[in-house]
Design a protein around this motif. Structure first.
Motif, mmCIF file in Angstrom:
data_model
loop_
_atom_site.group_PDB
_atom_site.id
_atom_site.type_symbol
_atom_site.label_atom_id
_atom_site.label_comp_id
_atom_site.label_asym_id
_atom_site.label_seq_id
_atom_site.Cartn_x
_atom_site.Cartn_y
_atom_site.Cartn_z
ATOM 1 N N HIS A 1 0.868 -1.178 0.000
ATOM 2 C CA HIS A 1 0.000 0.000 0.000
ATOM 3 C C HIS A 1 0.909 1.233 0.000
ATOM 4 O O HIS A 1 1.767 1.381 0.877
ATOM 5 C CB HIS A 1 -0.875 -0.029 1.260
ATOM 6 C CG HIS A 1 -1.978 0.973 1.261
ATOM 7 N ND1 HIS A 1 -1.753 2.328 1.322
ATOM 8 C CD2 HIS A 1 -3.325 0.817 1.223
ATOM 9 C CE1 HIS A 1 -2.918 2.952 1.319
ATOM 10 N NE2 HIS A 1 -3.889 2.067 1.258
ATOM 11 N N HIS A 2 0.693 2.107 -0.969
ATOM 12 C CA HIS A 2 1.570 3.272 -1.153
ATOM 13 C C HIS A 2 1.674 4.136 0.116
ATOM 14 O O HIS A 2 2.761 4.571 0.502
ATOM 15 C CB HIS A 2 1.007 4.093 -2.315
ATOM 16 C CG HIS A 2 1.783 5.317 -2.651
ATOM 17 N ND1 HIS A 2 2.910 5.290 -3.435
ATOM 18 C CD2 HIS A 2 1.601 6.613 -2.317
ATOM 19 C CE1 HIS A 2 3.380 6.518 -3.561
ATOM 20 N NE2 HIS A 2 2.603 7.345 -2.890
ATOM 21 N N MET A 3 0.549 4.356 0.774
ATOM 22 C CA MET A 3 0.562 5.238 1.959
ATOM 23 C C MET A 3 1.190 4.539 3.158
ATOM 24 O O MET A 3 1.828 5.171 3.990
ATOM 25 C CB MET A 3 -0.860 5.650 2.313
ATOM 26 C CG MET A 3 -1.619 6.104 1.121
ATOM 27 S SD MET A 3 -1.383 7.822 0.918
ATOM 28 C CE MET A 3 -2.649 8.394 1.984
ATOM 29 N N ALA B 1 3.588 2.575 2.881
ATOM 30 C CA ALA B 1 5.016 2.710 2.600
ATOM 31 C C ALA B 1 5.519 4.094 3.030
ATOM 32 O O ALA B 1 6.578 4.207 3.649
ATOM 33 C CB ALA B 1 5.263 2.477 1.104
ATOM 34 N N HIS B 2 4.741 5.152 2.719
ATOM 35 C CA HIS B 2 5.134 6.508 3.147
ATOM 36 C C HIS B 2 5.302 6.569 4.675
ATOM 37 O O HIS B 2 6.206 7.212 5.178
ATOM 38 C CB HIS B 2 4.064 7.525 2.739
ATOM 39 C CG HIS B 2 4.282 8.135 1.381
ATOM 40 N ND1 HIS B 2 5.445 8.745 1.022
ATOM 41 C CD2 HIS B 2 3.458 8.249 0.310
ATOM 42 C CE1 HIS B 2 5.344 9.202 -0.224
ATOM 43 N NE2 HIS B 2 4.141 8.907 -0.673
ATOM 44 N N CYS B 3 4.392 5.902 5.378
ATOM 45 C CA CYS B 3 4.421 5.926 6.856
ATOM 46 C C CYS B 3 5.615 5.163 7.414
ATOM 47 O O CYS B 3 6.302 5.635 8.309
ATOM 48 C CB CYS B 3 3.211 5.153 7.375
ATOM 49 S SG CYS B 3 1.868 6.114 7.781
ATOM 50 N N GLY C 1 -0.849 14.434 -3.627
ATOM 51 C CA GLY C 1 -1.994 13.527 -3.743
ATOM 52 C C GLY C 1 -2.556 13.071 -2.406
ATOM 53 O O GLY C 1 -3.668 12.558 -2.337
ATOM 54 N N HIS C 2 -1.806 13.221 -1.343
ATOM 55 C CA HIS C 2 -2.277 12.712 -0.045
ATOM 56 C C HIS C 2 -2.332 13.799 1.006
ATOM 57 O O HIS C 2 -1.477 14.676 1.037
ATOM 58 C CB HIS C 2 -1.348 11.631 0.515
ATOM 59 C CG HIS C 2 -0.656 10.803 -0.510
ATOM 60 N ND1 HIS C 2 -1.331 10.053 -1.428
ATOM 61 C CD2 HIS C 2 0.663 10.605 -0.759
ATOM 62 C CE1 HIS C 2 -0.460 9.437 -2.199
ATOM 63 N NE2 HIS C 2 0.755 9.766 -1.820
ATOM 64 N N ASN C 3 -3.303 13.666 1.866
ATOM 65 C CA ASN C 3 -3.396 14.563 3.018
ATOM 66 C C ASN C 3 -4.163 13.823 4.090
ATOM 67 O O ASN C 3 -5.381 13.809 4.113
ATOM 68 C CB ASN C 3 -4.133 15.840 2.619
ATOM 69 C CG ASN C 3 -3.721 17.012 3.457
ATOM 70 O OD1 ASN C 3 -3.427 18.072 2.935
ATOM 71 N ND2 ASN C 3 -3.649 16.825 4.767
ATOM 72 N N THR D 1 9.292 12.040 -0.617
ATOM 73 C CA THR D 1 8.560 11.985 -1.883
ATOM 74 C C THR D 1 8.516 10.517 -2.323
ATOM 75 O O THR D 1 9.116 9.657 -1.681
ATOM 76 C CB THR D 1 9.277 12.847 -2.944
ATOM 77 O OG1 THR D 1 10.630 12.393 -3.011
ATOM 78 C CG2 THR D 1 9.294 14.306 -2.560
ATOM 79 N N ASP D 2 7.806 10.240 -3.420
ATOM 80 C CA ASP D 2 7.679 8.845 -3.846
ATOM 81 C C ASP D 2 9.058 8.258 -4.157
ATOM 82 O O ASP D 2 9.878 8.908 -4.814
ATOM 83 C CB ASP D 2 6.774 8.757 -5.085
ATOM 84 C CG ASP D 2 5.332 9.112 -4.732
ATOM 85 O OD1 ASP D 2 5.034 9.242 -3.530
ATOM 86 O OD2 ASP D 2 4.524 9.250 -5.661
ATOM 87 N N ASN D 3 9.297 7.039 -3.691
ATOM 88 C CA ASN D 3 10.623 6.425 -3.867
ATOM 89 C C ASN D 3 10.516 4.911 -3.729
ATOM 90 O O ASN D 3 9.485 4.396 -3.278
ATOM 91 C CB ASN D 3 11.583 6.990 -2.804
ATOM 92 C CG ASN D 3 11.153 6.647 -1.398
ATOM 93 O OD1 ASN D 3 11.511 5.595 -0.868
ATOM 94 N ND2 ASN D 3 10.335 7.482 -0.768
#
Ligand code: KG4
Ligand code: ZN
Length: 558
Positions: free
Chosen positions: A214-216, A218-220, A257-259, A481-483
């Protein structure tokens, strides 16, 4: 696992393992010694080999794995992943036998406009990274154009993965890489598909498992990756606790794209405390920058931040300095109170209402702020804004150095940023209060996403953290940022808990013989996929266009 038998072979310099599954039945596991290879130039390869164990140890490990309990939380909640005890053994073997904590995981990210890849060790060290940005492709369109993005991902994916493998010294994926993690959502489906197909190809060709990410999430979770450089001697060290951010924590993800504000209690255990009801903050920065005629290549945020800072330093600060001289500081007034008086006297004449102040939730909204910017441009600069043409530069940037209007533009940028930052502060403070009132003591506040590189936002969130006596963790900008690192790492966190891992589909299987369009059989794309359930206090309604065709939240039982 289908009824068709799957044959996979894992080998390393010490051994080769053959595992045969048929209709979910574990059939056979065989080991054989093979020759030790010399230490190669690549430190990576050396580390991998030396992490290998003796046959006896492997047999013992295998016995232990047979006794694993299958009722652990998480395995059940991500139903359909491990259908049998043998499947779990198979996947754990895949990791354990390829270098233990030095096992390598490849991560692939193509959900939006960056084609990214990374190789990370199971213990959380980044071995290599590669990324191809599409900024120059989309910059003239006022946003990401899905078809162009897909094409650019297709053109870049092989090279980006290749570069990453080369930098890591991986010459044989089958022998050196334990699993491939890939973003399956949320994101643009035609873009996600490019990464997923590449991951499936690698998985099938080299017989390594896939971890859908899940992209988010991953951000977390990237806030838990170690930032020190990896080197092969790490294998000698004691296992360290992973990363900076420890569970539980509160995460604020802010990008184009996310908030979203999240309570993060563990891998796969997320509660959405609040999210945007309309635009994400990065989108609002971009739109405002465009309306002000600022350069927006790679996002308008940095240019807008710069202009707002300019207003603060070049316009407001000298006026404050003057006011400090003019107002006499009476003896009983503290410096702090004096500064407040000065700041009240010298203010930006343009001010925007802080969004959702009356709504005592953690939801966000930036659409109203954007309208305020438009109205201010029309009022103070006499420009007419046509919102149906988002790419239109209302105030042509060619005039930029002509100073005319510059102060007014800077005042608008400053007013926008002040309201946006105050909005973030309000919501983050409330989120921390909510979590604390739930009896959860967050160890830190994680702030990620492209907007987290904004200095003004960093400073104010550090203050909020300090008010609540918790640390604020900002992953390094290239991981905000996306990576690829975040994807590989999220894959590792899931592998460590045996959560949501898919077995390889061999290239000669039915799935790979099907037509192009039917190939998404192994890993389902989830372009709309909430990260978790909404907190019951979060009553915000998200724009209907953003909630249709949602996948089930991550972590909910299927
Ligand atoms: O995470 P990211 O690279 O991509 C996604 O949107 O997923 O974030 C890009 C966003 C853009 O909207 C950009 O304008 C914003 O982050 N951004 C900033 C700053 N740097 C990047 N916004 C405000 N201030 C900045 N310094
Ligand atoms: Zn992102």
């Amino acid at each position: 696992m289908s009824t068709a038998a799957v044959f996979a072979m894992y080998s390393s310099p010490f051994k080769s393992i053959v595992v045969l599954f048929s209709g979910g039945e574990f059939v056979r596991s065989r080991k054989a010694n093979s020759k030790r290879l010399p230490r190669g130039a690549a430190a990576l390869t050396a580390a991998r080999f030396s992490a290998s164990t003796t046959i006896e140890e492997e047999e013992e490990k295998e016995e232990q794995m047979k006794d694993l309990k299958f009722d652990q939380k998480g395995i059940v909640s991500d139903a359909g992943v491990y259908k049998t005890k043998e499947e779990k053994m198979f996947l754990q073997n895949a990791i354990q036998l390829k270098g233990g904590k030095n096992a390598l995981i490849l991560g692939i990210e193509t959900s939006c406009d960056d084609t990214a890849c990374a190789i990370v060790t199971k213990s959380g060290f980044v071995v290599s990274e590669a990324i191809k940005s599409q900024v120059s492709i989309h910059e003239n369109w006022g946003g990401v154009v899905p078809t162009l993005a897909k094409e650019a991902h297709q053109n870049a994916i092989d090279d980006v993965v290749e570069e990453c493998l080369r930098k890591a010294g991986v010459t044989d994926i089958g022998k050196q890489v334990s699993a491939v993690a890939v973003t399956v959502g949320p994101g643009l489906s035609m873009c996600l598909r490019v990464g997923v197909r590449k991951a499936q190809k690698i998985s099938g060709e080299y017989g390594i498992p896939i971890v859908p990410v899940h992209h988010m999430e991953a951000h977390c979770l990237v806030a838990r990756v170690k930032e020190e450089e990896w080197n092969s001697s790490r294998e000698e060290e004691e296992e360290e606790e992973n990363g900076v951010a420890k569970f539980p924590f509160v995460a604020l993800l802010v990008s184009g794209g996310h908030n979203v504000l999240l309570k993060v209690e563990g891998v796969g255990r997320y509660t959405i405390l609040g999210q945007t009801l309309d635009d994400a903050i990065g989108e609002a920065y971009d739109k405002t920058a465009r309306l002000l005629g600022l350069p927006v290549g790679g996002g308008g945020g940095p240019a807008l931040e710069k202009l707002a800072k300019e207003y603060e330093e070049i316009v407001l600060e000298p006026r404050r300095e003057q006011a400090r001289k003019e107002i006499e500081q009476e003896a009983h007034i503290t410096d702090e109170v004096f500064e407040k008086i000065v700041r009240k006297k010298v203010k930006n004449p343009i001010r925007f209402t802080v969004p959702l102040r009356k709504r005592k939730t953690c939801d966000f909204s930036f659409a109203g702020l954007k309208t305020n910017v438009r109205l201010a441009i029309e009022k103070h600069l006499g420009a007419v804004v046509d919102e149906s043409k988002p790419e239109q530069k209302v105030l042509p940037s060619e005039n930029w150095d002509g100073i005319e209007n510059r102060e007014t533009r800077a005042a608008i940028a400053h007013a926008f940023q002040t309201a946006a930052v105050t909005h973030l502060e309000d919501r983050v403070s409330r989120a921390l209060e909510w979590v604390e009132s739930d009896g959860v003591s967050p160890t830190c506040l994680v702030v990620a996403g492209g907007v987290a590189s904004n200095q003004k936002i960093r400073k104010s969130l550090l203050q909020i953290g300090s008010n609540h006596s918790i640390d604020v963790v900002f992953p390094k900008p290239s991981w905000c940022t996306d990576n690829g690192v975040m994807v590989a790492w999220a894959g590792i966190e899931r592998l460590n808990l045996a959560l949501g891992v898919e077995k390889p589909v061999p290239r000669n299987s039915e799935a790979f013989r099907k037509d192009e369009k039917d190939r998404d059989v192994q890993v389902r794309l989830k372009p709309r996929w909430p990260l978790g359930e909404m907190d019951e206090r979060a009553i915000g309604e998200v724009k209907s266009s953003k909630v249709s065709k949602m996948a089930r939240p991550l972590g909910s039982s299927d």
